[in-house]
Design an enzyme around this catalytic site. Structure first.
Site, PDB file in Angstrom:
ATOM      1  N   ASP B  89     -72.558  13.397 151.302  1.00 53.72           N
ATOM      2  CA  ASP B  89     -72.897  12.071 150.800  1.00 53.72           C
ATOM      3  C   ASP B  89     -72.799  11.084 151.960  1.00 53.72           C
ATOM      4  O   ASP B  89     -72.451  11.458 153.088  1.00 53.72           O
ATOM      5  CB  ASP B  89     -72.006  11.687 149.619  1.00 53.72           C
ATOM      6  CG  ASP B  89     -70.569  11.462 150.042  1.00 53.72           C
ATOM      7  OD1 ASP B  89     -70.276  11.528 151.250  1.00 53.72           O
ATOM      8  OD2 ASP B  89     -69.734  11.221 149.164  1.00 53.72           O
ATOM      9  N   GLY B  91     -70.898   8.358 152.128  1.00 55.85           N
ATOM     10  CA  GLY B  91     -69.663   7.597 152.193  1.00 55.85           C
ATOM     11  C   GLY B  91     -69.739   6.284 151.432  1.00 55.85           C
ATOM     12  O   GLY B  91     -68.730   5.623 151.224  1.00 55.85           O
ATOM     13  N   PHE B  93     -70.281   5.533 148.277  1.00 53.02           N
ATOM     14  CA  PHE B  93     -69.518   5.481 147.030  1.00 53.02           C
ATOM     15  C   PHE B  93     -68.030   5.277 147.297  1.00 53.02           C
ATOM     16  O   PHE B  93     -67.377   4.444 146.658  1.00 53.02           O
ATOM     17  CB  PHE B  93     -69.749   6.750 146.202  1.00 53.02           C
ATOM     18  CG  PHE B  93     -69.008   6.747 144.903  1.00 53.02           C
ATOM     19  CD1 PHE B  93     -69.475   6.013 143.822  1.00 53.02           C
ATOM     20  CD2 PHE B  93     -67.821   7.447 144.748  1.00 53.02           C
ATOM     21  CE1 PHE B  93     -68.786   5.990 142.617  1.00 53.02           C
ATOM     22  CE2 PHE B  93     -67.116   7.428 143.546  1.00 53.02           C
ATOM     23  CZ  PHE B  93     -67.609   6.698 142.483  1.00 53.02           C
ATOM     24  N   ASP B 143     -75.833   3.633 150.916  1.00 54.24           N
ATOM     25  CA  ASP B 143     -76.295   2.752 149.840  1.00 54.24           C
ATOM     26  C   ASP B 143     -75.153   1.863 149.393  1.00 54.24           C
ATOM     27  O   ASP B 143     -73.986   2.153 149.648  1.00 54.24           O
ATOM     28  CB  ASP B 143     -76.818   3.574 148.644  1.00 54.24           C
ATOM     29  CG  ASP B 143     -75.752   4.496 148.067  1.00 54.24           C
ATOM     30  OD1 ASP B 143     -74.807   4.854 148.798  1.00 54.24           O
ATOM     31  OD2 ASP B 143     -75.862   4.885 146.896  1.00 54.24           O
ATOM     32  N   GLN B 191     -80.900   2.570 143.542  1.00 52.74           N
ATOM     33  CA  GLN B 191     -79.835   1.785 142.918  1.00 52.74           C
ATOM     34  C   GLN B 191     -80.475   0.768 141.957  1.00 52.74           C
ATOM     35  O   GLN B 191     -81.671   0.812 141.712  1.00 52.74           O
ATOM     36  CB  GLN B 191     -78.993   1.090 143.995  1.00 52.74           C
ATOM     37  CG  GLN B 191     -78.087   2.044 144.774  1.00 52.74           C
ATOM     38  CD  GLN B 191     -76.875   2.524 143.977  1.00 52.74           C
ATOM     39  OE1 GLN B 191     -76.601   2.047 142.874  1.00 52.74           O
ATOM     40  NE2 GLN B 191     -76.158   3.505 144.521  1.00 52.74           N
ATOM     41  N   GLY B 218     -75.180   5.064 141.479  1.00 48.28           N
ATOM     42  CA  GLY B 218     -74.692   3.923 140.709  1.00 48.28           C
ATOM     43  C   GLY B 218     -74.623   4.156 139.215  1.00 48.28           C
ATOM     44  O   GLY B 218     -74.478   3.207 138.441  1.00 48.28           O
ATOM     45  N   ASP B 268     -73.568  16.743 140.957  1.00 52.94           N
ATOM     46  CA  ASP B 268     -72.245  17.017 141.519  1.00 52.94           C
ATOM     47  C   ASP B 268     -71.236  16.250 140.699  1.00 52.94           C
ATOM     48  O   ASP B 268     -71.537  15.172 140.171  1.00 52.94           O
ATOM     49  CB  ASP B 268     -72.152  16.559 142.978  1.00 52.94           C
ATOM     50  CG  ASP B 268     -71.867  15.067 143.077  1.00 52.94           C
ATOM     51  OD1 ASP B 268     -72.826  14.279 142.897  1.00 52.94           O
ATOM     52  OD2 ASP B 268     -70.707  14.674 143.302  1.00 52.94           O
ATOM     53  N   CYS B 306     -67.154  34.883 129.105  1.00 53.56           N
ATOM     54  CA  CYS B 306     -67.259  34.601 130.536  1.00 53.56           C
ATOM     55  C   CYS B 306     -66.872  35.849 131.336  1.00 53.56           C
ATOM     56  O   CYS B 306     -65.945  36.562 130.969  1.00 53.56           O
ATOM     57  CB  CYS B 306     -66.328  33.441 130.894  1.00 53.56           C
ATOM     58  SG  CYS B 306     -66.333  33.016 132.647  1.00 53.56           S
ATOM     59  N   CYS B 308     -65.986  35.777 134.659  1.00 51.16           N
ATOM     60  CA  CYS B 308     -65.344  35.406 135.925  1.00 51.16           C
ATOM     61  C   CYS B 308     -64.031  36.185 136.095  1.00 51.16           C
ATOM     62  O   CYS B 308     -63.514  36.772 135.152  1.00 51.16           O
ATOM     63  CB  CYS B 308     -65.098  33.894 136.004  1.00 51.16           C
ATOM     64  SG  CYS B 308     -63.664  33.306 135.089  1.00 51.16           S
ATOM     65  N   CYS B 311     -61.285  35.227 133.557  1.00 51.06           N
ATOM     66  CA  CYS B 311     -61.465  35.704 132.183  1.00 51.06           C
ATOM     67  C   CYS B 311     -61.438  37.227 132.075  1.00 51.06           C
ATOM     68  O   CYS B 311     -61.095  37.769 131.031  1.00 51.06           O
ATOM     69  CB  CYS B 311     -62.755  35.127 131.606  1.00 51.06           C
ATOM     70  SG  CYS B 311     -62.618  33.341 131.342  1.00 51.06           S
ATOM     71  N   HIS B 337     -62.537  29.563 136.907  1.00 53.24           N
ATOM     72  CA  HIS B 337     -63.211  29.602 135.609  1.00 53.24           C
ATOM     73  C   HIS B 337     -64.105  28.389 135.376  1.00 53.24           C
ATOM     74  O   HIS B 337     -65.254  28.531 134.933  1.00 53.24           O
ATOM     75  CB  HIS B 337     -62.245  29.733 134.439  1.00 53.24           C
ATOM     76  CG  HIS B 337     -62.984  29.536 133.151  1.00 53.24           C
ATOM     77  ND1 HIS B 337     -63.827  30.504 132.632  1.00 53.24           N
ATOM     78  CD2 HIS B 337     -63.129  28.443 132.348  1.00 53.24           C
ATOM     79  CE1 HIS B 337     -64.425  30.017 131.558  1.00 53.24           C
ATOM     80  NE2 HIS B 337     -64.028  28.781 131.354  1.00 53.24           N
TER      81      HIS B 337
END
Lengths: 378, 378
Positions: B89, B91, B93, B143, B191, B218, B268, B306, B308, B311, B337
């Site tokens: 990113d 930075g 945010f 931004d 934005q 945003g 994300d 699941c 994983c 699990c 998990h």
């Protein structure tokens, strides 16, 4: 449980313990899984490192999650997802280390839980029962652990009580059966502080009780290192050669090599895992504090001779960053490496014993371990 | 970086991003590796779960370990041991979320480090330079992130500044080259708070700047969920279909499905990892707080559907014990998990899009996710 003594090199021994959860080559280092988990490492990672046996703490598991939960979940192996061997201690060391030890009689010991303050009473029989419920491959008898220093009279009384408890434990184990279909061995524990005479008579008396193995307890509690080595040697000279010997709570890499030389087969210690979580790494060239600024852009692995996941994939600079930034991954990578180092040490010791070169290998290794060759490289 | 749009199901899209560090099927969830590490999980475990791309935070890495350390160690991929794709990113945010934001001008933004209190100034050009040094596969423009609510006039001024910064970022990226031999894409960010008109004109202007992809920033900052969906939809209607769209910082499983339906490709969020470390588990049958006493002897896995590591090997009772006992292993198993669940969600969404059944699959899945069928079983 069976023990085969495969080879000796002077007093140093290479052997193999066979349990219903796999075989354990000795000398062996057992990672400490206090609360049913070795801290900051997954069971599959322990397997990958070659761990064949881990330690569980009866005191901790009895208090939390409780014996009933472990039983309901099919025993400690199934509960913790660890399918190889488990040794459980008796809880004696924890109970006698507590600030809130309430009282000891010939019958047993009263203590207060560190979790919720509740009061409990451990007898030798009760402790066997708990370990039956846990389903460990190797159970330990309840013993009285004295602090260091202890007066000789006190040590004598205490060792007599420990011997009486050993007899009661043996009897309880003989009269009860495992819950989960796999057999459970029982080890006796030699006590007696740093007094050779008391240790000798304790070892002799225990040897007559036909335990599956013998531990030496009450050491690594503050006594001089030389006392530890001397007492270990006094005990191994008496204990039956056809049974494994376990030096409880030991120790540094140096301690382990000295004890192997004196005929010890099994070890457990929180050092590799606890030091790792404190950013202290063991390497073949001495110890390394990864927080040191010298490693800020150090692109070397922790130990360039190590083949663990940590050393194959990450630089000192990155691991230092993880510790500085408080990332959990730092604890994980440190635990993997330090355990890998301890397993390597015991594996190499065994190889050297089998090759009849333990003494020279040990001397060379001790020189390397005490060197300070961890130079950073950008 | 290349993007192939493989199939659409109404507005929902299945695609593939190709980077020099591997290809990324979309829709995709990107785990957050704030400080160069996804918390409490190893890179090899992320690979095992099928993660193809992770996010790194420019702000955090710039402050610690510092751009020079990452450069000296060969870039963020090599430094962190992650050989698949990385998005960093800008930075923005983090800087705009700081208490210690010192001042913003058309040139850039001044802020104080949360690590050591030092003062820094980020310009759009500087932020591109940092991301060149990190060597991420996808860089983001600097931004201005407004809090919610923001007045319309303020949002308009802020979006204009963000557009000007986007132009300068594009220019800086065009005039500089990657350091490590792998190409670096640059994404613009729309934005404009919750104001449709501002978002529309922002999206239109950015679309003309030929970025490699477009993010919607945003959002998920406190506005009503319906506003988030509406703004996302307004943007995706304008943004070029042949470029990937990334909804930053989103979100819950429900948010992700609603956004996929509106044409978003990338996500994300710290939710799966952070919730996991707080003992909150996502399952196909709703959320589960493993600290609940009902799970004390619950031998079921977290999610029986699941596959994983967590699990397949551990019961709710054991994982509850780990959290109650404060064991690091609890954080590890929870992270594995919850990320596995998010990856499954995006994989299934993609399958449903390719099979032209996204809407029915989504409706059924939302019902299951909101159910409370996590009954304990002893």
């Amino acid at each position: 449980m069976m023990f085969s003594l495969l080879h000796t090199c002077r007093k140093a021994r290479a052997g193999e313990i066979t349990t219903d959860h796999g075989s354990v080559p000795t000398p062996v280092f057992m990672p400490v899984g206090t609360q049913g988990a070795v801290k900051a490492i997954e069971p599959r990672e322990l397997e990958e490192l070659g761990a064949q046996i881990v330690l569980g703490n009866t005191y901790h598991l009895f208090l939390r999650p409780g014996t009933d939960v472990v039983r309901a979940c099919g025993g400690l192996h199934r509960f913790s997802g660890w399918n190889r061997a488990i040794l459980t201690d008796s809880g004696g060391f924890q109970v006698f280390s507590l600030q809130d030890l309430r009282g000891i009689t010939d019958d047993g010991v009263e203590f207060k839980s560190h979790v919720d303050g509740s009061t409990h009473f451990f007898t030798p029989e009760h402790v066997v029962d708990i370990q039956r419920a846990l389903g460990s491959d190797i159970m330990m008898v309840l013993d009285e652990c004295l602090p260091y220093p202890a007066a000789e009279g006190e040590a004598l009384l205490s060792s007599r009580r420990t011997l009486a408890w050993a007899g009661r434990s043996r009897e309880r184990a003989d009269r009860t059966s495992p819950y989960y279909g796999s057999s459970q061995a029982l080890f006796g524990i030699v006590q007696g502080s740093v007094y050779p005479g008391i240790r000798q008579s304790s070892a002799e008396e225990l040897a007559g009780m036909d335990f599956d193995g013998y531990a030496i307890g009450g050491l690594s509690v503050g006594e001089p290192t030389e006392s530890m080595y001397r007492i270990a040697e006094i005990c191994t000279e008496i204990l039956p050669v056809e049974k494994p010997r376990y030096l409880m709570g030991v120790g540094t890499p140096e301690n382990i090599l000295e004890a192997i030389e004196r005929g010890i087969d099994m070890f457990d210690c929180v050092l590799p895992t606890r030091n790792g979580r404190n950013a202290l790494f063991f390497t073949r060239r001495g110890k390394l504090n990864i927080r040191n600024a010298a490693h800020a852009a150090d692109s070397l692995p922790i130990d360039s001779e190590c083949d663990c996941y940590t050393c194959r994939n990450f630089s000192r600079a990155y691991i230092r960053h993880l510790f500085k930034a408080g990332e959990v991954l730092g604890l994980q990578l440190a635990t993997i490496h330090n355990l890998s180092f301890y397993f390597w040490l015991c594996r190499e010791a065994r190889r050297a014993i089998l090759a009849d070169e333990f003494e020279t290998w040990k001397a060379e290794t001790l020189v390397e371990l005490s060197s300070a060759m961890n130079q950073p490289q950008s």
